[in-house]
Write a protein that holds these residues in place. Structure first.
Motif, PDB file in Angstrom:
ATOM      1  N   ASP A   1      10.334  54.245  14.414  1.00 15.51           N
ATOM      2  CA  ASP A   1      10.227  55.703  14.461  1.00 15.51           C
ATOM      3  C   ASP A   1       8.774  56.128  14.591  1.00 15.51           C
ATOM      4  O   ASP A   1       8.449  57.087  15.291  1.00 15.51           O
ATOM      5  CB  ASP A   1      10.836  56.333  13.207  1.00 15.51           C
ATOM      6  N   ALA A   2       7.871  55.392  13.940  1.00 11.85           N
ATOM      7  CA  ALA A   2       6.447  55.723  14.006  1.00 11.85           C
ATOM      8  C   ALA A   2       5.863  55.400  15.372  1.00 11.85           C
ATOM      9  O   ALA A   2       4.888  56.017  15.810  1.00 11.85           O
ATOM     10  CB  ALA A   2       5.681  54.967  12.922  1.00 11.85           C
ATOM     11  N   ALA A   3       6.465  54.437  16.072  1.00 13.27           N
ATOM     12  CA  ALA A   3       5.924  54.004  17.373  1.00 13.27           C
ATOM     13  C   ALA A   3       6.691  54.580  18.551  1.00 13.27           C
ATOM     14  O   ALA A   3       6.298  54.384  19.693  1.00 13.27           O
ATOM     15  CB  ALA A   3       5.960  52.478  17.458  1.00 13.27           C
ATOM     16  N   ARG A   4       7.762  55.316  18.289  1.00 13.67           N
ATOM     17  CA  ARG A   4       8.636  55.785  19.361  1.00 13.67           C
ATOM     18  C   ARG A   4       7.931  56.815  20.239  1.00 13.67           C
ATOM     19  O   ARG A   4       7.328  57.762  19.753  1.00 13.67           O
ATOM     20  CB  ARG A   4       9.910  56.383  18.787  1.00 13.67           C
ATOM     21  N   GLY A   5       8.023  56.641  21.555  1.00 16.33           N
ATOM     22  CA  GLY A   5       7.437  57.592  22.498  1.00 16.33           C
ATOM     23  C   GLY A   5       8.457  58.633  22.928  1.00 16.33           C
ATOM     24  O   GLY A   5       9.599  58.652  22.462  1.00 16.33           O
ATOM     25  N   GLU A   6       8.044  59.486  23.830  1.00 16.83           N
ATOM     26  CA  GLU A   6       8.944  60.535  24.307  1.00 16.83           C
ATOM     27  C   GLU A   6      10.003  59.948  25.233  1.00 16.83           C
ATOM     28  O   GLU A   6       9.804  58.907  25.855  1.00 16.83           O
ATOM     29  CB  GLU A   6       8.145  61.606  25.044  1.00 16.83           C
ATOM     30  N   PRO A   7      11.155  60.615  25.343  1.00 12.31           N
ATOM     31  CA  PRO A   7      12.197  60.134  26.248  1.00 12.31           C
ATOM     32  C   PRO A   7      11.730  60.205  27.704  1.00 12.31           C
ATOM     33  O   PRO A   7      10.968  61.091  28.084  1.00 12.31           O
ATOM     34  CB  PRO A   7      13.357  61.114  25.994  1.00 12.31           C
ATOM     35  N   LEU A   8      12.197  59.258  28.503  1.00 13.56           N
ATOM     36  CA  LEU A   8      11.894  59.253  29.929  1.00 13.56           C
ATOM     37  C   LEU A   8      13.064  59.836  30.714  1.00 13.56           C
ATOM     38  O   LEU A   8      14.196  59.879  30.239  1.00 13.56           O
ATOM     39  CB  LEU A   8      11.623  57.819  30.407  1.00 13.56           C
ATOM     40  N   SER A   9      12.780  60.275  31.926  1.00 12.05           N
ATOM     41  CA  SER A   9      13.837  60.782  32.793  1.00 12.05           C
ATOM     42  C   SER A   9      14.743  59.634  33.221  1.00 12.05           C
ATOM     43  O   SER A   9      14.303  58.482  33.363  1.00 12.05           O
ATOM     44  CB  SER A   9      13.230  61.435  34.042  1.00 12.05           C
ATOM     45  N   ASP A  10      15.999  59.948  33.430  1.00 13.10           N
ATOM     46  CA  ASP A  10      16.944  58.973  33.966  1.00 13.10           C
ATOM     47  C   ASP A  10      16.418  58.513  35.321  1.00 13.10           C
ATOM     48  O   ASP A  10      16.118  59.332  36.190  1.00 13.10           O
ATOM     49  CB  ASP A  10      18.307  59.639  34.130  1.00 13.10           C
ATOM     50  N   PRO A  11      16.296  57.182  35.534  1.00  7.14           N
ATOM     51  CA  PRO A  11      15.740  56.699  36.813  1.00  7.14           C
ATOM     52  C   PRO A  11      16.547  57.117  38.033  1.00  7.14           C
ATOM     53  O   PRO A  11      16.029  57.126  39.149  1.00  7.14           O
ATOM     54  CB  PRO A  11      15.735  55.179  36.644  1.00  7.14           C
ATOM     55  N   ALA A  12      17.811  57.481  37.821  1.00 10.14           N
ATOM     56  CA  ALA A  12      18.643  57.921  38.950  1.00 10.14           C
ATOM     57  C   ALA A  12      18.566  59.425  39.177  1.00 10.14           C
ATOM     58  O   ALA A  12      19.150  59.933  40.138  1.00 10.14           O
ATOM     59  CB  ALA A  12      20.093  57.525  38.706  1.00 10.14           C
TER      60      ALA A  12
END
Length: 312
Positions: free
Chosen positions: A175-186
């Motif tokens: 949780d401390a290292a989690r980054g932001e969500p990325l866009s779905d590659p599709a």
């Protein structure tokens, strides 16, 4: 049991075991070696398999413990950003460390579900390397594979309370290292960012390349410890390697559930780039250099002269 019968029972789990071992180890080559060892051990021990668990759980027990043994013999696999602060100057001399056991990308399997792809994101695999090996195993078996706590305890020779405690500590670290969500590659936006990145390199369009990056974008090149953060350093560095129109050829692939490209420079295999698309632009670029990286994605070391780049 004959070899053919054993293969019929055990082979259907090979791909998922390879993915599990990759999450544990952070290296595609090492994961394949461990899975091969797993099947050898399973074949040799088949006569002692008493059916107290499913074949799948039994194979995971062998594979996970083989991973733990491998992890006890080396340091974690990092990305450059996990080793220190970014360089202040785009012209900073790169510090290459080819002997370090670096994180490796994993080619996507078209059969992977969205959930499986998300659990292979490069940032997550890098974060998993921060966990002690046994915590890593507990987290993957419980959170990703959704094994019951009792099964995990049996797999790892732990008590159920110890499994729950390890899982809690692992979650806190991630949780401390989690980054932001990325866009779905599709998604259209991710595809547009991939196309813009490829076209910018092939056409030597620095303006387009700069526009594709977010202000806080990061740039990493494995196996160099030197990395960059922010357009102020990423853009000048990219400009220094952009070259001439047609020098680069790029072919879209999938890796770690992210858009990626196989890269050739002057027709010679150069490496594989993983992109981190977000709704506001590319947040990260990671280049894994070397013909061996290209080979893992099924591409040749030298590009045939007639092969066009899809980015053109």
């Amino acid at each position: 049991m004959e070899a053919g019968e054993f293969a019929a029972v055990a082979e259907p789990f090979r791909r998922e075991l390879t993915t599990h071992c990759y999450r544990m180890l952070g290296a595609a080559d090492e994961a394949q070696d461990v899975v091969q060892e797993t099947y050898l051990r399973a074949w040799r021990g088949w006569g002692r398999f008493e059916g107290r668990s499913s074949v799948r759980v039994w194979l995971y027990r062998i594979a996970t413990n083989a991973c733990l043994t491998a992890l006890g013999q080396r340091a974690r696999r990092p990305l450059p950003s996990g080793l220190g602060a970014p360089a202040d100057e785009p012209g900073a001399e790169a510090t290459f460390d080819p002997d370090l056991p670096w994180l490796q990308p994993l080619a996507d399997d078209p059969a992977d579900t969205v959930v499986r792809r998300e659990s292979l994101r490069l940032a997550l695999i890098a974060s998993l390397q921060l966990l002690p090996p046994r915590q890593r195993a507990v987290l993957l078996l419980r959170e990703v594979l959704e094994f019951p706590a009792a099964d995990v305890a049996s797999l790892l020779d732990m008590s159920v309370p110890a499994v729950k405690s390890s899982l809690q500590r692992a979650r806190a670290t991630l949780d401390a290292a989690r980054g932001e969500p990325l866009s779905d590659p599709a998604s259209p936006e991710a595809r547009a960012q991939l196309d813009a990145y490829m076209a910018a390199f092939v056409d030597t369009d620095m303006t387009a390349l700069e526009e594709a990056l977010r202000k806080d974008a990061t740039l990493e090149v494995v196996p160099s410890r030197t990395w960059f953060a922010g357009k102020a350093t990423c853009v000048p560095y990219l400009a220094s390697v952009l070259g001439y129109p047609g020098e680069w050829a790029m072919f879209p692939v999938g890796a770690n559930g992210q858009p990626a490209v196989v890269v050739y420079r002057a027709g010679i295999a150069f490496g594989v780039v993983l992109l981190s698309p977000t709704p506001t632009g590319l947040a990260g670029i990671v280049l894994f250099t070397g013909a061996d990286q290209v080979d893992r994605f099924g591409y040749p070391p030298v590009l045939p002269p007639t092969a066009p780049s899809p980015a053109r």
